[in-house]
Enzyme design. Structure first.
Site, PDB file in Angstrom:
ATOM      1  N   LYS A  48      10.471   8.096  -9.393  1.00 64.49           N
ATOM      2  CA  LYS A  48      10.159   8.029 -10.830  1.00 64.49           C
ATOM      3  C   LYS A  48       8.686   7.710 -11.044  1.00 64.49           C
ATOM      4  O   LYS A  48       8.013   8.353 -11.848  1.00 64.49           O
ATOM      5  CB  LYS A  48      11.008   6.935 -11.484  1.00 64.49           C
ATOM      6  CG  LYS A  48      10.554   6.582 -12.896  1.00 64.49           C
ATOM      7  CD  LYS A  48      11.415   5.523 -13.528  1.00 64.49           C
ATOM      8  CE  LYS A  48      10.989   4.112 -13.252  1.00 64.49           C
ATOM      9  NZ  LYS A  48       9.760   3.692 -13.968  1.00 64.49           N
ATOM     10  N   ASP A  99       9.068  -4.528  -7.637  1.00 65.67           N
ATOM     11  CA  ASP A  99      10.237  -3.778  -8.110  1.00 65.67           C
ATOM     12  C   ASP A  99      11.457  -3.946  -7.197  1.00 65.67           C
ATOM     13  O   ASP A  99      12.524  -3.398  -7.493  1.00 65.67           O
ATOM     14  CB  ASP A  99       9.903  -2.280  -8.246  1.00 65.67           C
ATOM     15  CG  ASP A  99       9.005  -2.008  -9.440  1.00 65.67           C
ATOM     16  OD1 ASP A  99       8.823  -2.906 -10.277  1.00 65.67           O
ATOM     17  OD2 ASP A  99       8.485  -0.871  -9.543  1.00 65.67           O
ATOM     18  N   ARG A 152      17.038   4.443 -16.710  1.00 60.41           N
ATOM     19  CA  ARG A 152      15.615   4.788 -16.687  1.00 60.41           C
ATOM     20  C   ARG A 152      15.144   5.087 -15.267  1.00 60.41           C
ATOM     21  O   ARG A 152      14.138   5.787 -15.089  1.00 60.41           O
ATOM     22  CB  ARG A 152      14.775   3.619 -17.240  1.00 60.41           C
ATOM     23  CG  ARG A 152      14.929   3.404 -18.729  1.00 60.41           C
ATOM     24  CD  ARG A 152      13.933   2.380 -19.195  1.00 60.41           C
ATOM     25  NE  ARG A 152      12.658   2.638 -18.540  1.00 60.41           N
ATOM     26  CZ  ARG A 152      11.789   1.713 -18.193  1.00 60.41           C
ATOM     27  NH1 ARG A 152      12.012   0.458 -18.454  1.00 60.41           N
ATOM     28  NH2 ARG A 152      10.670   2.037 -17.594  1.00 60.41           N
TER      29      ARG A 152
HETATM   30  C1  UD1 Z   1       3.578  -0.061 -12.121  1.00 61.00           C
HETATM   31  C2  UD1 Z   1       4.996   0.416 -11.986  1.00 61.00           C
HETATM   32  C3  UD1 Z   1       5.966  -0.765 -12.044  1.00 61.00           C
HETATM   33  C4  UD1 Z   1       5.568  -1.825 -11.029  1.00 61.00           C
HETATM   34  C5  UD1 Z   1       4.097  -2.188 -11.165  1.00 61.00           C
HETATM   35  C6  UD1 Z   1       3.602  -3.118 -10.068  1.00 61.00           C
HETATM   36  C7  UD1 Z   1       5.011   2.622 -12.973  1.00 61.00           C
HETATM   37  C8  UD1 Z   1       5.439   3.488 -14.104  1.00 61.00           C
HETATM   38  N1  UD1 Z   1       5.306   1.326 -13.074  1.00 61.00           N
HETATM   39  O1  UD1 Z   1       3.466  -0.665 -13.407  1.00 61.00           O
HETATM   40  O2  UD1 Z   1       7.280  -0.271 -11.763  1.00 61.00           O
HETATM   41  O3  UD1 Z   1       6.355  -2.972 -11.266  1.00 61.00           O
HETATM   42  O4  UD1 Z   1       3.278  -1.001 -11.098  1.00 61.00           O
HETATM   43  O5  UD1 Z   1       3.774  -2.528  -8.821  1.00 61.00           O
HETATM   44  O6  UD1 Z   1       4.494   3.085 -11.968  1.00 61.00           O
HETATM   45  N2  UD1 Z   1      -2.738  -5.800 -15.519  1.00 61.00           N
HETATM   46  C9  UD1 Z   1      -3.708  -6.342 -16.329  1.00 61.00           C
HETATM   47  N3  UD1 Z   1      -4.383  -5.517 -17.185  1.00 61.00           N
HETATM   48  C10 UD1 Z   1      -4.140  -4.173 -17.232  1.00 61.00           C
HETATM   49  C11 UD1 Z   1      -3.160  -3.630 -16.396  1.00 61.00           C
HETATM   50  C12 UD1 Z   1      -2.451  -4.464 -15.542  1.00 61.00           C
HETATM   51  O7  UD1 Z   1      -3.964  -7.544 -16.316  1.00 61.00           O
HETATM   52  O8  UD1 Z   1      -4.804  -3.485 -18.014  1.00 61.00           O
HETATM   53  C13 UD1 Z   1      -1.986  -6.669 -14.591  1.00 61.00           C
HETATM   54  C14 UD1 Z   1      -0.494  -6.739 -14.898  1.00 61.00           C
HETATM   55  O9  UD1 Z   1      -0.203  -7.688 -15.903  1.00 61.00           O
HETATM   56  C15 UD1 Z   1       0.077  -7.120 -13.548  1.00 61.00           C
HETATM   57  C16 UD1 Z   1      -0.857  -6.403 -12.573  1.00 61.00           C
HETATM   58  O10 UD1 Z   1      -2.028  -6.089 -13.311  1.00 61.00           O
HETATM   59  O11 UD1 Z   1      -0.016  -8.508 -13.349  1.00 61.00           O
HETATM   60  C17 UD1 Z   1      -0.309  -5.129 -11.971  1.00 61.00           C
HETATM   61  O12 UD1 Z   1       0.168  -4.275 -13.006  1.00 61.00           O
HETATM   62  P1  UD1 Z   1       0.112  -2.698 -12.882  1.00 61.00           P
HETATM   63  O13 UD1 Z   1      -0.139  -2.326 -11.458  1.00 61.00           O
HETATM   64  O14 UD1 Z   1      -0.798  -2.165 -13.920  1.00 61.00           O
HETATM   65  O15 UD1 Z   1       1.582  -2.252 -13.265  1.00 61.00           O
HETATM   66  P2  UD1 Z   1       2.017  -0.934 -14.017  1.00 61.00           P
HETATM   67  O16 UD1 Z   1       1.114   0.192 -13.653  1.00 61.00           O
HETATM   68  O17 UD1 Z   1       2.224  -1.227 -15.472  1.00 61.00           O
END
Ligand code: UD1
Length: 439
Positions: free
Chosen positions: A22, A312, A404
């Site tokens: 996914k 995850d 999902r």
């Molecule tokens: C993706 C995955 C999700 C997984 C996560 C971490 C998808 C669709 N989702 O989510 O299943 O749980 O990676 O492996 O691929 N952060 C910030 N600012 C930002 C963006 C992120 O502070 O602008 C922080 C988040 O709060 C978190 C960390 O960075 O603590 C990692 O998040 P991120 O890797 O961005 O997760 P997603 O891409 O949302």
């Protein structure tokens, strides 16, 4: 709404097949918008998130067709004339925010709803926005929407260091940078296999990218990308979930096979911890054979970015550790509030406490069936896992969360010997006794 009804006590036997990823499918679909033509993606799972994102693409003007039985999805992106992702779709799925990068990369502008909160905490998008600015976009906020524009229809390129490393921000910035006028550099970039597979696809489309799978990614912008035909990677989280299921509900000493996966994507930490439970594991090309031990050894974990233990898989690991002989700690360093499943599991008899970013689990637990509520995707599968080993029949409500990310979970588990089926229910019905007394 749908619920899953699981009667515990049947062993998991034989094998389980892993579907397409996914978390790779969604960025591949976003990448398709960058090419003026039709991109064909195979091994795309028939999941709610894929249908939602197909609708997000359609809003922008793309024509999307999905042959679910063949798991083939085609995106015709010749006419992208509405660079917007509306709140109604973004609120259903945060990954819709990939439209920021995809639309800026294709059209030089975007109007994308801000995602808002999430079941396990605030989940900001500041890095996506700061990175876009560093690459030359102007960003404004208008009625809950991010409005991005570029001076002459293209990003300029630039340099951005993200802290922490973010999967979503790395993907969004790559989507924008591949068609920038100049070069771009992302430091502390995500190294997750999903990002690498997505980046490799961009390269097949004609993008110039160096450093995929490392902490520094460099991009030299090109004028346009070409459509491609690409096979999506297997889902590493579904694979890990099935390995945990085998350890939890398989027969000790009897080998169980998880098929159609790609084991290097599990990462070193998960593999190490699986071995630490006492399991015997044989990794072959696309099959993992896992033999559960008589007793699961308690194995504490802390989540981390790849190749660390995936956040995850943390909820599923917690259920496995409830079965272990002793105390374990589950620490989530990525999402420190991702423990909403623990109170539901406590209703089934789990002995656990949560403090800060750590859940402490005291095993072994004799799970007892209960009616429990899904709160998010991975939490819901952890409740199904607990139901598989509980005494009695567990109802897992609100399985739309599970839909999902797990395709046909109940059919797959049925074929591996588990007593599970889906039923509809009325979430707002009152207990019969209330109806009698108010009639
Ligand atoms: C993706 C995955 C999700 C997984 C996560 C971490 C998808 C669709 N989702 O989510 O299943 O749980 O990676 O492996 O691929 N952060 C910030 N600012 C930002 C963006 C992120 O502070 O602008 C922080 C988040 O709060 C978190 C960390 O960075 O603590 C990692 O998040 P991120 O890797 O961005 O997760 P997603 O891409 O949302």
């Amino acid at each position: 709404m749908d619920k899953l009804v699981v009667t515990g006590g049947q062993p998991l036997t034989g094998s389980l097949p892993v579907g397409g990823s996914k978390n790779t499918a969604l960025p591949l679909m976003a990448a398709a918008l960058l090419a003026d033509g039709t991109t064909t993606l195979t091994n795309i799972p028939a999941l709610r998130d894929v249908y939602t994102f197909a609708n997000v693409l359609r809003v922008s003007g793309a024509s999307v067709s999905f042959d679910e039985s063949a798991h083939q999805l085609r995106v015709d992106a010749r006419r992208i004339d509405h660079p917007e992702a509306p709140y109604d779709l973004v609120k259903k799925m945060r990954a819709s925010f990939y439209m920021l990068g995809a639309l800026v990369g294709r059209c030089g502008q975007a109007r994308v709803s801000l995602p808002g909160g999430c079941a396990w905490g605030p989940r900001p998008v500041d890095l996506h926005l700061e990175g876009m600015k560093a690459f030359g976009a102007s960003i404004e906020l208008d009625q809950g929407y991010v409005v991005a524009s570029t001076p002459n229809g293209r990003l300029q390129g630039g340099s951005f260091r993200m802290e922490p490393s973010s999967v979503g921000a790395t993907i969004n910035l790559l989507l924008g940078a591949v068609t920038a006028q100049g070069g771009s550099r992302i430091e502390n970039a995500a190294q997750e296999p999903d990002v690498v597979a997505f980046g490799e696809t961009l390269k097949q489309m004609g993008a110039q990218i160096d450093g995929l799978g490392t902490r520094t990614i460099e991009v030299q912008g090109v004028d346009a990308l070409e459509p491609v035909s690409v096979r999506n990677t297997p889902d590493r989280i579904e694979m890990g979930t099935f390995m945990v299921a085998a350890l939890l509900a398989g027969e000790p000493g009897v080998p169980f096979r998880v098929k159609n996966g790609h084991h290097p994507h599990l990462g070193a930490a998960f593999k190490k911890h699986v071995a630490d439970t006492g399991a015997t594991v044989v990794y072959e090309d696309d099959v993992v054979t896992i033999t559960p031990p008589d007793r699961i050894r308690p194995t504490s974990i802390a989540t981390a970015t790849y190749p660390g233990f995936p956040t995850d898989l943390q909820a599923q690991w917690g259920v496995l550790m409830a079965h272990a002989d002793g105390t374990t700690r589950i620490t989530d360093t990525i999402y420190d509030d991702r423990f909403k499943h623990i109170p539901e599991l406590q209703r089934m008899g789990l002995d656990a406490s949560v403090k800060g970013d750590t859940a402490t689990i005291h095993g072994p637990t004799d799970f007892k069936a209960a009616t429990v509520m899904s709160t998010d995707l991975r939490a819901s599968v952890s409740l199904v896992l607990a139901g598989m080993v509980a005494e009695g029949t567990t109802d897992v409500l609100r399985v739309y969360h599970l839909d999902r990310g797990y395709e046909n979970l109940e059919q797959k588990l049925q074929q591996a010997g588990i007593d599970i089926h889906r039923e509809q229910y009325d979430e707002f019905s009152e207990p019969e006794r209330v109806a009698e007394r108010t009639a």
